[in-house]
Write a protein that holds these residues in place. Structure first.
Motif, mmCIF file in Angstrom:
data_model
loop_
_atom_site.group_PDB
_atom_site.id
_atom_site.type_symbol
_atom_site.label_atom_id
_atom_site.label_comp_id
_atom_site.label_asym_id
_atom_site.label_seq_id
_atom_site.Cartn_x
_atom_site.Cartn_y
_atom_site.Cartn_z
ATOM 1 N N SER A 177 0.807 -1.227 0.000
ATOM 2 C CA SER A 177 0.000 0.000 0.000
ATOM 3 C C SER A 177 0.836 1.272 0.000
ATOM 4 O O SER A 177 0.458 2.256 -0.633
ATOM 5 C CB SER A 177 -0.970 0.010 1.184
ATOM 6 N N LYS A 178 1.984 1.276 0.676
ATOM 7 C CA LYS A 178 2.790 2.497 0.814
ATOM 8 C C LYS A 178 4.038 2.501 -0.056
ATOM 9 O O LYS A 178 4.630 3.553 -0.268
ATOM 10 C CB LYS A 178 3.218 2.701 2.280
ATOM 11 N N GLY A 179 4.473 1.317 -0.487
ATOM 12 C CA GLY A 179 5.719 1.206 -1.228
ATOM 13 C C GLY A 179 6.885 0.977 -0.280
ATOM 14 O O GLY A 179 6.839 1.345 0.901
ATOM 15 N N ALA A 180 7.941 0.377 -0.818
ATOM 16 C CA ALA A 180 9.112 0.034 -0.010
ATOM 17 C C ALA A 180 9.776 1.263 0.589
ATOM 18 O O ALA A 180 10.220 1.231 1.744
ATOM 19 C CB ALA A 180 10.114 -0.759 -0.846
ATOM 20 N N ASP A 181 9.865 2.355 -0.168
ATOM 21 C CA ASP A 181 10.547 3.559 0.324
ATOM 22 C C ASP A 181 9.894 4.122 1.583
ATOM 23 O O ASP A 181 10.578 4.685 2.436
ATOM 24 C CB ASP A 181 10.598 4.633 -0.760
ATOM 25 N N ALA A 182 8.594 3.976 1.707
ATOM 26 C CA ALA A 182 7.890 4.445 2.911
ATOM 27 C C ALA A 182 7.840 3.361 3.994
ATOM 28 O O ALA A 182 7.913 3.663 5.184
ATOM 29 C CB ALA A 182 6.473 4.885 2.560
ATOM 30 N N ALA A 183 7.732 2.101 3.577
ATOM 31 C CA ALA A 183 7.550 1.011 4.543
ATOM 32 C C ALA A 183 8.838 0.666 5.289
ATOM 33 O O ALA A 183 8.816 0.471 6.513
ATOM 34 C CB ALA A 183 7.012 -0.234 3.836
ATOM 35 N N TYR A 184 9.959 0.579 4.594
ATOM 36 C CA TYR A 184 11.192 0.118 5.230
ATOM 37 C C TYR A 184 11.634 1.002 6.400
ATOM 38 O O TYR A 184 12.025 0.462 7.446
ATOM 39 C CB TYR A 184 12.309 -0.047 4.213
ATOM 40 N N PRO A 185 11.577 2.331 6.294
ATOM 41 C CA PRO A 185 11.947 3.138 7.467
ATOM 42 C C PRO A 185 11.053 2.852 8.679
ATOM 43 O O PRO A 185 11.526 2.861 9.815
ATOM 44 C CB PRO A 185 11.779 4.578 6.986
ATOM 45 N N GLU A 186 9.790 2.560 8.441
ATOM 46 C CA GLU A 186 8.900 2.217 9.549
ATOM 47 C C GLU A 186 9.306 0.880 10.165
ATOM 48 O O GLU A 186 9.284 0.710 11.377
ATOM 49 C CB GLU A 186 7.448 2.178 9.077
ATOM 50 N N PHE A 187 9.704 -0.077 9.329
ATOM 51 C CA PHE A 187 10.166 -1.376 9.844
ATOM 52 C C PHE A 187 11.453 -1.206 10.650
ATOM 53 O O PHE A 187 11.677 -1.933 11.619
ATOM 54 C CB PHE A 187 10.425 -2.367 8.707
ATOM 55 N N ASN A 188 12.303 -0.273 10.257
ATOM 56 C CA ASN A 188 13.587 -0.048 10.933
ATOM 57 C C ASN A 188 13.447 0.697 12.252
ATOM 58 O O ASN A 188 14.392 0.726 13.043
ATOM 59 C CB ASN A 188 14.530 0.748 10.024
ATOM 60 N N ASN A 189 12.296 1.289 12.503
ATOM 61 C CA ASN A 189 12.071 2.086 13.705
ATOM 62 C C ASN A 189 11.772 1.158 14.892
ATOM 63 O O ASN A 189 10.698 0.549 14.944
ATOM 64 C CB ASN A 189 10.909 3.049 13.479
ATOM 65 N N PRO A 190 12.674 1.053 15.865
ATOM 66 C CA PRO A 190 12.431 0.149 16.998
ATOM 67 C C PRO A 190 11.273 0.587 17.895
ATOM 68 O O PRO A 190 10.801 -0.192 18.711
ATOM 69 C CB PRO A 190 13.752 0.164 17.764
ATOM 70 N N LYS A 191 10.781 1.793 17.709
ATOM 71 C CA LYS A 191 9.628 2.265 18.479
ATOM 72 C C LYS A 191 8.389 2.407 17.597
ATOM 73 O O LYS A 191 7.378 2.948 18.008
ATOM 74 C CB LYS A 191 9.962 3.590 19.143
ATOM 75 N N GLY A 192 8.479 1.905 16.363
ATOM 76 C CA GLY A 192 7.385 2.025 15.403
ATOM 77 C C GLY A 192 6.334 0.946 15.563
ATOM 78 O O GLY A 192 6.404 0.101 16.465
ATOM 79 N N SER A 193 5.398 0.951 14.656
ATOM 80 C CA SER A 193 4.266 0.022 14.737
ATOM 81 C C SER A 193 4.617 -1.395 14.280
ATOM 82 O O SER A 193 3.768 -2.278 14.351
ATOM 83 C CB SER A 193 3.088 0.564 13.922
ATOM 84 N N PHE A 194 5.850 -1.615 13.821
ATOM 85 C CA PHE A 194 6.281 -2.951 13.423
ATOM 86 C C PHE A 194 7.332 -3.504 14.375
ATOM 87 O O PHE A 194 8.153 -4.333 14.002
ATOM 88 C CB PHE A 194 6.773 -2.940 11.974
ATOM 89 N N SER A 195 7.295 -3.029 15.599
ATOM 90 C CA SER A 195 8.150 -3.519 16.666
ATOM 91 C C SER A 195 7.280 -3.661 17.912
ATOM 92 O O SER A 195 6.657 -2.693 18.343
ATOM 93 C CB SER A 195 9.297 -2.535 16.912
ATOM 94 N N ASP A 196 7.218 -4.866 18.447
ATOM 95 C CA ASP A 196 6.348 -5.137 19.583
ATOM 96 C C ASP A 196 7.035 -6.159 20.493
ATOM 97 O O ASP A 196 7.202 -7.317 20.104
ATOM 98 C CB ASP A 196 5.007 -5.669 19.088
ATOM 99 N N ARG A 197 7.457 -5.701 21.684
ATOM 100 C CA ARG A 197 8.192 -6.550 22.620
ATOM 101 C C ARG A 197 9.425 -7.122 21.934
ATOM 102 O O ARG A 197 10.294 -6.369 21.541
ATOM 103 C CB ARG A 197 7.291 -7.646 23.201
ATOM 104 N N ASP A 198 9.505 -8.435 21.758
ATOM 105 C CA ASP A 198 10.665 -9.032 21.084
ATOM 106 C C ASP A 198 10.378 -9.350 19.616
ATOM 107 O O ASP A 198 11.167 -10.003 18.957
ATOM 108 C CB ASP A 198 11.148 -10.274 21.832
ATOM 109 N N LEU A 199 9.264 -8.859 19.102
ATOM 110 C CA LEU A 199 8.914 -9.041 17.692
ATOM 111 C C LEU A 199 9.370 -7.839 16.879
ATOM 112 O O LEU A 199 9.225 -6.702 17.314
ATOM 113 C CB LEU A 199 7.395 -9.184 17.519
ATOM 114 N N TYR A 200 9.935 -8.104 15.713
ATOM 115 C CA TYR A 200 10.307 -7.041 14.788
ATOM 116 C C TYR A 200 10.325 -7.623 13.373
ATOM 117 O O TYR A 200 10.434 -8.833 13.185
ATOM 118 C CB TYR A 200 11.683 -6.456 15.133
ATOM 119 N N ILE A 201 10.212 -6.752 12.403
ATOM 120 C CA ILE A 201 10.214 -7.156 10.994
ATOM 121 C C ILE A 201 11.613 -7.018 10.410
ATOM 122 O O ILE A 201 12.336 -6.083 10.735
ATOM 123 C CB ILE A 201 9.224 -6.273 10.193
#
Length: 152
Positions: free
Chosen positions: A45-69
């Motif tokens: 939906s957002k494209g890799a250029d927008a999605a990857y920085p969110e995945f890299n953010n340890p405080k973002g919505s793709f980081s939860d406890r010991d889960l990360y993308i």
């Protein structure tokens, strides 16, 4: 006898509460799968250029406890990693765990042949810093593999 029953009840309750708290600190297999599916949808939906920085953010919505993308290209180059920014841009295809298991090679081969799956290996937990048994769920999406692991 009454005090023994009270003690036993309190002890069992304490064990139940401590196990519930411990389980709450760790992601589950279902949560890992859901996070991978959410990440793939986010890329689409957002494209890799927008999605990857969110995945890299340890405080973002793709980081939860010991889960990360994490995201790899099909050669093993790290495109996104929610726990270790030092891996970004590096080819990790030859990476091995403490038992010398070539788990990234196996992950990529399974992604190419089956499209998705689970792989077990031993890896440092970024929360505890200890080497622990880890199981990672991954899916191939277009020309990348998106994964999320759980510590057992």
């Amino acid at each position: 006898m009454r005090s023994f029953i009270k003690f036993l009840t309190l002890a069992l309750f304490s064990i139940f509460v401590s196990q519930s708290v411990f389980a709450a600190d760790h992601g589950t297999a279902q949560e890992a799968e859901a996070m991978v599916k959410k990440a793939i949808a986010h890329i689409k939906s957002k494209g890799a250029d927008a999605a990857y920085p969110e995945f890299n953010n340890p405080k973002g919505s793709f980081s939860d406890r010991d889960l990360y993308i994490f995201v790899l290209d099909m050669s093993g180059k790290t495109l996104a990693h929610g726990a270790n920014p030092k891996l970004l841009g590096k080819n990790i295809s030859t990476l091995r765990d403490v038992d010398n298991k070539a788990f990234i090679e196996e992950l990529l081969a399974t992604a190419k042949s089956k499209g998705k799956g689970w792989i077990d290996y031993k890896w440092p937990n970024p929360t505890t810093k200890a080497i622990e048994l880890k199981s990672t769920y991954f899916e191939k999406s277009d020309d990348v593999v998106v994964g999320c692991g759980i510590y057992k």
